[in-house]
Design a protein around this motif. Sequence first.
Motif, PDB file in Angstrom:
ATOM      1  N   LEU A 136      85.656  56.906  19.161  1.00 44.32           N
ATOM      2  CA  LEU A 136      86.721  57.352  19.470  1.00 44.32           C
ATOM      3  C   LEU A 136      87.295  58.035  18.906  1.00 44.32           C
ATOM      4  CD1 LEU A 136      88.091  52.975  19.212  1.00 44.32           C
ATOM      5  CD2 LEU A 136      87.289  54.314  21.052  1.00 44.32           C
ATOM      6  N   ILE A 137      87.612  58.701  17.804  1.00 43.50           N
ATOM      7  CA  ILE A 137      87.753  59.627  17.093  1.00 43.50           C
ATOM      8  C   ILE A 137      86.944  61.367  17.670  1.00 43.50           C
ATOM      9  CG2 ILE A 137      87.740  61.386  15.099  1.00 43.50           C
ATOM     10  CD1 ILE A 137      88.169  58.730  13.214  1.00 43.50           C
ATOM     11  N   PRO A 138      86.224  61.499  17.973  1.00 35.25           N
ATOM     12  CA  PRO A 138      85.510  62.464  18.821  1.00 35.25           C
ATOM     13  C   PRO A 138      86.588  62.378  20.238  1.00 35.25           C
ATOM     14  CG  PRO A 138      83.715  61.640  17.679  1.00 35.25           C
ATOM     15  CD  PRO A 138      84.738  60.429  17.312  1.00 35.25           C
ATOM     16  N   ALA A 139      86.592  61.415  21.077  1.00 36.34           N
ATOM     17  CA  ALA A 139      87.019  60.849  22.212  1.00 36.34           C
ATOM     18  C   ALA A 139      88.239  61.605  21.630  1.00 36.34           C
ATOM     19  CB  ALA A 139      87.319  59.982  22.540  1.00 36.34           C
ATOM     20  N   VAL A 140      88.738  61.485  21.328  1.00 37.01           N
ATOM     21  CA  VAL A 140      90.343  62.178  20.934  1.00 37.01           C
ATOM     22  C   VAL A 140      90.694  64.023  20.292  1.00 37.01           C
ATOM     23  CG1 VAL A 140      92.763  61.990  19.705  1.00 37.01           C
ATOM     24  CG2 VAL A 140      91.666  59.872  20.856  1.00 37.01           C
ATOM     25  N   ALA A 141      89.598  64.030  19.471  1.00 35.67           N
ATOM     26  CA  ALA A 141      89.540  65.300  18.944  1.00 35.67           C
ATOM     27  C   ALA A 141      88.948  66.240  20.086  1.00 35.67           C
ATOM     28  CB  ALA A 141      89.317  65.312  17.656  1.00 35.67           C
ATOM     29  N   SER A 142      87.732  66.041  20.608  1.00 34.73           N
ATOM     30  CA  SER A 142      86.837  66.722  20.940  1.00 34.73           C
ATOM     31  C   SER A 142      87.682  67.869  22.424  1.00 34.73           C
ATOM     32  CB  SER A 142      85.748  66.184  21.473  1.00 34.73           C
ATOM     33  OG  SER A 142      85.989  65.796  22.486  1.00 34.73           O
ATOM     34  N   PRO A 143      88.487  66.983  22.922  1.00 38.92           N
ATOM     35  CA  PRO A 143      89.047  67.922  23.943  1.00 38.92           C
ATOM     36  C   PRO A 143      90.208  68.799  23.588  1.00 38.92           C
ATOM     37  CG  PRO A 143      89.811  65.318  24.411  1.00 38.92           C
ATOM     38  CD  PRO A 143      88.309  65.690  23.460  1.00 38.92           C
ATOM     39  N   VAL A 144      91.023  68.103  22.524  1.00 39.55           N
ATOM     40  CA  VAL A 144      91.642  69.378  22.162  1.00 39.55           C
ATOM     41  C   VAL A 144      91.833  70.679  21.462  1.00 39.55           C
ATOM     42  CG1 VAL A 144      93.888  68.956  20.264  1.00 39.55           C
ATOM     43  CG2 VAL A 144      92.911  66.901  21.669  1.00 39.55           C
ATOM     44  N   VAL A 145      89.901  69.824  20.612  1.00 40.86           N
ATOM     45  CA  VAL A 145      89.560  71.222  19.632  1.00 40.86           C
ATOM     46  C   VAL A 145      88.873  72.563  21.462  1.00 40.86           C
ATOM     47  CG1 VAL A 145      87.877  71.556  18.981  1.00 40.86           C
ATOM     48  CG2 VAL A 145      88.963  70.174  17.808  1.00 40.86           C
ATOM     49  N   ALA A 261      84.214  77.785  24.852  1.00 42.49           N
ATOM     50  CA  ALA A 261      84.254  77.029  23.985  1.00 42.49           C
ATOM     51  C   ALA A 261      83.729  75.479  23.993  1.00 42.49           C
ATOM     52  CB  ALA A 261      86.284  76.173  24.530  1.00 42.49           C
ATOM     53  N   SER A 262      83.310  74.771  25.087  1.00 39.99           N
ATOM     54  CA  SER A 262      82.488  73.202  25.181  1.00 39.99           C
ATOM     55  C   SER A 262      81.326  73.436  24.555  1.00 39.99           C
ATOM     56  CB  SER A 262      82.290  73.353  26.901  1.00 39.99           C
ATOM     57  OG  SER A 262      83.671  73.021  28.482  1.00 39.99           O
ATOM     58  N   THR A 263      80.742  74.693  25.050  1.00 42.47           N
ATOM     59  CA  THR A 263      79.301  74.964  24.723  1.00 42.47           C
ATOM     60  C   THR A 263      78.579  74.662  22.765  1.00 42.47           C
ATOM     61  OG1 THR A 263      77.972  76.565  26.217  1.00 42.47           O
ATOM     62  CG2 THR A 263      76.939  76.567  24.230  1.00 42.47           C
ATOM     63  N   ALA A 264      79.875  75.244  21.843  1.00 42.45           N
ATOM     64  CA  ALA A 264      80.587  75.773  20.963  1.00 42.45           C
ATOM     65  C   ALA A 264      80.662  73.556  20.476  1.00 42.45           C
ATOM     66  CB  ALA A 264      81.617  76.463  20.299  1.00 42.45           C
ATOM     67  N   VAL A 265      81.639  72.978  21.200  1.00 42.11           N
ATOM     68  CA  VAL A 265      81.932  72.094  20.936  1.00 42.11           C
ATOM     69  C   VAL A 265      80.816  71.054  21.064  1.00 42.11           C
ATOM     70  CG1 VAL A 265      83.339  69.768  20.811  1.00 42.11           C
ATOM     71  CG2 VAL A 265      84.369  72.702  21.366  1.00 42.11           C
ATOM     72  N   ILE A 266      80.024  71.040  22.016  1.00 39.89           N
ATOM     73  CA  ILE A 266      78.911  70.007  21.867  1.00 39.89           C
ATOM     74  C   ILE A 266      77.185  70.157  21.112  1.00 39.89           C
ATOM     75  CG2 ILE A 266      77.320  69.353  24.177  1.00 39.89           C
ATOM     76  CD1 ILE A 266      78.783  69.997  25.813  1.00 39.89           C
ATOM     77  N   LEU A 267      77.198  71.319  21.460  1.00 42.61           N
ATOM     78  CA  LEU A 267      75.727  71.231  20.181  1.00 42.61           C
ATOM     79  C   LEU A 267      76.811  71.545  18.473  1.00 42.61           C
ATOM     80  CD1 LEU A 267      75.363  74.951  21.448  1.00 42.61           C
ATOM     81  CD2 LEU A 267      74.245  72.942  21.102  1.00 42.61           C
ATOM     82  N   THR A 268      77.995  71.409  18.206  1.00 42.40           N
ATOM     83  CA  THR A 268      78.644  71.288  16.843  1.00 42.40           C
ATOM     84  C   THR A 268      78.040  69.698  16.311  1.00 42.40           C
ATOM     85  OG1 THR A 268      79.412  73.341  16.726  1.00 42.40           O
ATOM     86  CG2 THR A 268      79.991  70.910  15.360  1.00 42.40           C
ATOM     87  N   SER A 269      78.928  68.698  17.983  1.00 42.26           N
ATOM     88  CA  SER A 269      78.281  67.296  17.306  1.00 42.26           C
ATOM     89  C   SER A 269      77.171  66.706  17.571  1.00 42.26           C
ATOM     90  CB  SER A 269      80.216  66.709  18.961  1.00 42.26           C
ATOM     91  OG  SER A 269      78.627  66.829  19.916  1.00 42.26           O
ATOM     92  N   LEU A 276      79.888  62.316  21.448  1.00 45.37           N
ATOM     93  CA  LEU A 276      81.360  62.715  22.153  1.00 45.37           C
ATOM     94  C   LEU A 276      80.486  62.629  23.774  1.00 45.37           C
ATOM     95  CD1 LEU A 276      80.790  65.712  23.204  1.00 45.37           C
ATOM     96  CD2 LEU A 276      82.479  66.037  20.659  1.00 45.37           C
ATOM     97  N   SER A 277      82.178  62.330  24.382  1.00 49.84           N
ATOM     98  CA  SER A 277      81.348  63.415  25.605  1.00 49.84           C
ATOM     99  C   SER A 277      82.020  64.210  26.611  1.00 49.84           C
ATOM    100  CB  SER A 277      83.159  62.195  26.342  1.00 49.84           C
ATOM    101  OG  SER A 277      83.545  62.393  28.394  1.00 49.84           O
ATOM    102  N   THR A 278      80.997  65.050  27.346  1.00 46.81           N
ATOM    103  CA  THR A 278      80.777  66.155  27.866  1.00 46.81           C
ATOM    104  C   THR A 278      81.950  66.636  28.625  1.00 46.81           C
ATOM    105  OG1 THR A 278      78.833  65.975  28.853  1.00 46.81           O
ATOM    106  CG2 THR A 278      78.000  66.568  27.729  1.00 46.81           C
ATOM    107  N   THR A 279      82.393  65.289  29.609  1.00 44.30           N
ATOM    108  CA  THR A 279      83.176  65.386  30.845  1.00 44.30           C
ATOM    109  C   THR A 279      84.626  65.889  30.459  1.00 44.30           C
ATOM    110  OG1 THR A 279      82.021  63.766  32.086  1.00 44.30           O
ATOM    111  CG2 THR A 279      84.121  64.598  32.491  1.00 44.30           C
ATOM    112  N   GLN A 280      84.641  65.318  29.325  1.00 49.75           N
ATOM    113  CA  GLN A 280      85.895  65.643  28.216  1.00 49.75           C
ATOM    114  C   GLN A 280      86.273  66.588  27.738  1.00 49.75           C
ATOM    115  OE1 GLN A 280      87.227  62.125  26.032  1.00 49.75           O
ATOM    116  NE2 GLN A 280      86.836  60.867  27.230  1.00 49.75           N
ATOM    117  N   VAL A 281      84.769  67.137  26.901  1.00 49.99           N
ATOM    118  CA  VAL A 281      85.180  68.454  26.303  1.00 49.99           C
ATOM    119  C   VAL A 281      84.981  69.548  28.093  1.00 49.99           C
ATOM    120  CG1 VAL A 281      83.545  70.361  24.925  1.00 49.99           C
ATOM    121  CG2 VAL A 281      83.572  67.480  24.516  1.00 49.99           C
ATOM    122  N   ALA A 282      84.583  70.133  28.417  1.00 50.03           N
ATOM    123  CA  ALA A 282      84.697  69.935  29.819  1.00 50.03           C
ATOM    124  C   ALA A 282      86.049  70.862  30.463  1.00 50.03           C
ATOM    125  CB  ALA A 282      83.562  70.270  30.447  1.00 50.03           C
ATOM    126  N   SER A 283      86.706  69.408  31.039  1.00 49.03           N
ATOM    127  CA  SER A 283      87.864  69.036  31.258  1.00 49.03           C
ATOM    128  C   SER A 283      89.107  69.447  30.144  1.00 49.03           C
ATOM    129  CB  SER A 283      88.399  67.778  31.041  1.00 49.03           C
ATOM    130  OG  SER A 283      87.322  67.297  32.685  1.00 49.03           O
TER     131      SER A 283
END
Length: 384
Positions: A136-145, A261-269, A276-283
Amino acid sequence: MDHITFLVAVVIVTALAFDFTNGFHDTANAMATSIATGALTPKVAVLVSGVLNIVGAFLSTEVARTISGGIVEDSLVTPWMIFAGLVGAILWNLLTWLAGLPSSSSHALFGGLIGAVWVGAGAHGVHGDKVVEKILIPAVASPVVAGAAALMATYLAYRVTARVRKGSVTKGFRLGQIASASLVSLAHGTNDAQKTMGVITLTLISAGALGDGAGPPVWVIASAGLAIGLGTYIGGWRIIRTMGKGLTEIQSPQGFAAETASTAVILTSAHLGFALSTTQVASGSILGAGLGRRLAEVRWGVAGRMLVAWLITLPSAALVGGLAAAVVKHGGNAGTVVIALLAAAVAAVIVVLSRRDPVHAHNVNDRHEVTVRGSAPAPAGTGA
């Protein structure tokens, strides 16, 4: 033992089927912007993405361990619970694919699994603290970051190239997109393919084939990587259209910024074990890239529908997973067969409905629904 063997086989096949739907559902995460800007042709894009998803599956297993020994109590989980959870996830993936909505395959999986375990083992079978921390926390934070990073990267890209000839800028960033989109695909393999690895590993642990806390065997890693790679190559064209053409007008500098930006967040997570959801990150990255370019218009109506889909994905998949679990729990092998047949029938209906308005590699860029303020809409079919 025969009953367990039958269920384990069914669960592994169902898990790989989910992985396949995960692949074509999430192709857009890596390649939608590159296809929209013309950096890659559609068929080449999905081929590159599919191969790199397979490679990425071998790079890490931290996310797999989060699922196989994190969000649920593996000592209470049985193969039939996992089967029921996968049914919920697959059906949600297919429904949102039909609607062209880039919802979260990850949250569909988590929701289905949580609902099934809740029904089968009770509330104490779900680790609520881990669900909050790892999901839940990554779901909120990841697309914002990701969105904030893409916004800043887009702004800087246009400022740095403000005096450079537009044709040179476009060509340069399109070349950059080939690399950045490839990295997103690689990162997607390290994150999403592992979720199926985790499910299969959890099944093997629950059946006594592996010890508690075991990681995924090599054959599990290979089969999960291959399934998601094949699904990616099929191409989820309906969702690619939404993300590439529906959210905002994407130019090559924006596409490069969003993908980086998506790559950095996904690889870190993935390194930290956050599923986390890669869909939410990419969106989030695409929205940020839209906001980072002056005069670009973001279609908030489309974004709003996506947000609603995100909010209801986990509970909807949990409901279906719970209902399926109730049937299998009381019906045994017969219940498993009934649920499998019902799920196959629903999937067939969805596929038939999709053929009424087919989207494929040749028309994925045809509809250009987003305009830029102060200019006329681009005509359909330009691929602009």
